[in-house]
Write an enzyme that holds these catalytic residues in place. Structure first.
Site, PDB file in Angstrom:
ATOM      1  N   ASN A 152       0.866  -1.175   0.000  1.00  0.00           N
ATOM      2  CA  ASN A 152       0.000   0.000   0.000  1.00  0.00           C
ATOM      3  C   ASN A 152       0.905   1.228   0.000  1.00  0.00           C
ATOM      4  O   ASN A 152       1.899   1.269   0.718  1.00  0.00           O
ATOM      5  CB  ASN A 152      -0.888  -0.032   1.249  1.00  0.00           C
ATOM      6  CG  ASN A 152      -1.889   1.101   1.278  1.00  0.00           C
ATOM      7  OD1 ASN A 152      -1.535   2.269   1.444  1.00  0.00           O
ATOM      8  ND2 ASN A 152      -3.160   0.770   1.117  1.00  0.00           N
TER       9      ASN A 152
ATOM     10  N   ASN B 204     -12.261   2.963   2.185  1.00  0.00           N
ATOM     11  CA  ASN B 204     -11.359   3.539   3.168  1.00  0.00           C
ATOM     12  C   ASN B 204     -12.253   4.088   4.301  1.00  0.00           C
ATOM     13  O   ASN B 204     -13.474   3.922   4.254  1.00  0.00           O
ATOM     14  CB  ASN B 204     -10.537   4.643   2.501  1.00  0.00           C
ATOM     15  CG  ASN B 204      -9.193   4.853   3.182  1.00  0.00           C
ATOM     16  OD1 ASN B 204      -9.108   4.795   4.418  1.00  0.00           O
ATOM     17  ND2 ASN B 204      -8.164   5.097   2.416  1.00  0.00           N
ATOM     18  N   THR B 205     -11.676   4.774   5.272  1.00  0.00           N
ATOM     19  CA  THR B 205     -12.500   5.242   6.396  1.00  0.00           C
ATOM     20  C   THR B 205     -13.402   6.413   5.995  1.00  0.00           C
ATOM     21  O   THR B 205     -13.109   7.145   5.055  1.00  0.00           O
ATOM     22  CB  THR B 205     -11.609   5.711   7.566  1.00  0.00           C
ATOM     23  OG1 THR B 205     -10.712   6.713   7.070  1.00  0.00           O
ATOM     24  CG2 THR B 205     -10.833   4.563   8.156  1.00  0.00           C
TER      25      THR B 205
ATOM     26  N   CYS C 167      -5.550  10.790   0.293  1.00  0.00           N
ATOM     27  CA  CYS C 167      -4.806  11.876   0.926  1.00  0.00           C
ATOM     28  C   CYS C 167      -4.803  13.113   0.038  1.00  0.00           C
ATOM     29  O   CYS C 167      -4.984  13.033  -1.164  1.00  0.00           O
ATOM     30  CB  CYS C 167      -3.396  11.443   1.301  1.00  0.00           C
ATOM     31  SG  CYS C 167      -2.635  10.363   0.133  1.00  0.00           S
TER      32      CYS C 167
END
Lengths: 286, 307
Positions: free
Chosen positions: B99, B192-193, B130
């Site tokens: 990752n 993802n979160t 990100c």
């Protein structure tokens, strides 16, 4: 991280399939322990006694455990608890805790005879060099790991001085345990309701002011960070070696989630769970 | 015997259970707890070209049936990963998924190039959740045109199967899922979160030093499942499902909804054996259902006819 092998007596029936049974003999420090007792010592402070000889056999003073406090997913994460005492002959571990939130509230619901899911022993415990005189300084529930440490130090024939601090008399924990070891702790409380009025660090400063040979001593501290910072400062000023046991907000306890990090002296993050919880105070950034 | 093995866009998995990035360290943190050879794969902690310190503490806070994290992608960097971790990871017979992330398209490309040449890595997984510092903190994962640009650039240099890990913080997941497919992803993984926040009412301060964080754990499973189901129908590349998988039943739900494999994340914190138990549970489920291969389960959700 200590590893418990099959010879140490793993708990039976923790998994259903043959592959798991085979695995459990080789891997893991995930254990089922039996609750012996779980009683309130003073308002909000509890003493939990659990039994598992594999765990007590592998544990060292200053290490910690991750307790699963609920059967389901809420609260979700395990709670880190330091080991306060190890009873090898009875195969028991003592944990002292203070109720501060949902997890610790849930922990009070465990009754004698119940089973608890524990990971451990985890982390690096106290490093005990031979022939040093030990000064143990604990604040509030931070006294917990120092009881087992005192026991260990006394077994080695060392000289031990204990200082306990708390906000009030109710927060002075571990006195009977230290007394049962033949020790007479010095006590301080913020409100003066027990012992001297003031901080435990004042007791420390007073004690070491008369020390002429700092190399003969080692200070062990556990408590709130603000207290430990002061313990470190006093120890450094007096050139006395100092080990501190830190608290960390942990997700896993295994060094994977990187939640419980603290800066070391080079401002690089280290994990409380795996690099600690006990550190040489000079190795950290305060 | 149930055949649990899969080939997902050239990634060979002995079973469909992969440890999720950020929850399993570099894998080695768990080697004393489970036999790593028995899980399908390990997606390692997100890597960047240079080591990262991450965010200040507190970095996690527990929430009802879940947790918020703002670790800030602390990692040892690609060099240290290759030198210190890969030699130890190569000993295990499990798919190692690297990752990675970057703060710019160039950093993503450099990371993908470096990781592509490392022996023993089975696939690359791009974390696009990100922010892009060069583009004024727009998040790669939520802007379809930025997503296409970064995935397209990585695709050109990546010599390994490329998994793109999608953010759920979008209005329509099928838009970003298709954007990933169109720009060259071999596989998508999601979710993802979910971004979230918690406040300490006594101090009136956010509970995380970073103020906001990413929510994970069983609390997000229904959201994740729906997005995986939608995405699996929207794209023709394989989907890896994750988000709140705690037990084998959760994993089976994702497989039925169209995930070719699953990732187990937060559950690893609660129980280091979780991923292994999930493998065992899925296998037993297949046996009980009289299914000879895990592949028969994938996407076999039955939607009752309307009316």
């Amino acid at each position: 991280m200590a590893r418990i092998d099959d010879k140490a007596g793993r708990v039976k029936g923790r998994s259903t399939t043959a592959r798991f049974r085979q695995l459990s003999t080789t891997y893991g420090t995930k254990l089922k322990v039996k609750v012996i007792s779980n009683e309130e010592l003073s308002l909000g402070y509890y003493r939990l006694l659990v039994s598992n000889s594999a765990l007590s056999g592998a544990a060292k003073a200053g290490q910690f455990l991750m307790l699963k406090v609920s059967q389901g997913d809420n609260p979700l994460l395990r709670r880190p608890m330091s080991i306060s005492r190890i009873d090898l002959s009875r195969g028991e571990i003592e944990i002292l805790y203070r109720v501060v939130g949902r997890g610790t509230k849930k922990l009070t619901e465990f009754a004698a005879g119940m089973s608890m899911d524990i990971l451990g022993p985890l982390g690096k415990g106290f490093d005990i060099p031979p022939s040093k005189k030990s000064i143990l300084v604990g604040g509030g529930i931070g006294i917990a790991p120092l009881i087992g440490l005192a026991e260990e130090l006394l077994k080695g024939g060392g000289e031990v001085v204990v200082m306990i601090g708390g906000a009030a008399g109710n927060d002075v924990i571990g006195l009977p345990q230290f007394e049962s070891l033949g020790l007479s702790p010095q006590i301080s409380t913020d409100d003066g309701s027990l012992g001297i009025k003031g901080f435990v660090t004042s007791l420390l400063e007073g004690y070491i002011s008369s020390i002429t040979n700092p190399n003969d001593y080692l200070i062990y501290g556990c408590g709130p960070n603000v207290m430990l910072r002061e313990v470190h400062r006093i120890a450094s000023a007096a050139s006395i070696e100092c080990q501190v046991s830190l608290e960390g907000r942990m997700g896993c306890g295994l060094g994977a989630c990187l939640s419980c990090v603290v800066p070391d002296k080079d401002n690089k993050y280290v994990t409380v769970c795996k690099d600690g919880p006990v550190f040489d105070s000079r190795s950290l950034s305060w | 015997m149930v055949d649990m093995s899969l080939d997902i866009a050239g990634i060979r998995l002995k079973n469909p259970v992969i440890a999720a990035s950020g929850t399993f360290g570099y894998g080695l943190e768990f080697e004393k707890y489970i036999d790593l050879n028995l899980i399908g794969g390990i997606s390692v902690k997100g890597l960047s070209v240079k080591p990262r310190q991450g965010n200040p503490t507190p970095r996690i806070v527990e929430t009802p049936s879940g947790m918020l994290n703002a670790i800030g992608l602390q990692n040892i960097g690609i060099d240290a990963f290759i030198k210190d971790k890969m030699p130890l990871l190569r000993k295990y017979d499990t798919a190692i998924i690297a990752n990675f992330f970057g703060d710019s398209v160039d950093e993503y490309v450099e990371a993908a190039e470096r990781l592509s040449d490392v022996e023993g890595i089975a696939a690359l997984e791009m974390n696009i959740s990100c922010p892009n510092k060069q583009e004024g903190w727009l998040v790669f994962g939520t802007d379809p045109s930025l997503l296409k640009r970064v995935v397209g650039a990585v695709r050109k240099v990546a010599k390994l199967p490329l998994i793109v890990k999608l953010s759920p913080n979008v209005t329509d997941i099928t838009v970003t899922a298709r954007a990933a497919e169109e720009s060259g992803a071999d596989v998508i993984s999601l979710i993802n979160t979910l971004t979230g926040m918690a406040v300490d009412i006594e101090s009136r301060k956010p509970k995380l030093a970073n103020i906001t964080g990413g929510l994970s754990g069983p609390a997000i499973k229904p959201v994740a499942l729906k997005m995986v189901w939608q995405s699996a129908q929207a794209v023709s590349i394989p989907v890896i499902g994750l988000g709140g998988i705690m037990r084998w039943e959760d994993a089976v739900e994702f497989l039925l909804a169209g995930a070719s494999a699953v990732q187990v994340g937060t559950a690893n914190f609660v129980d280091p054996e979780a991923s292994l138990k999930i493998v065992e549970g899925i296998e037993a489920y297949c046996r009980r259902k009289g299914v000879g291969s895990i592949r028969e389960i994938i996407g076999s959700l039955k939607i009752p006819a309307k009316g």
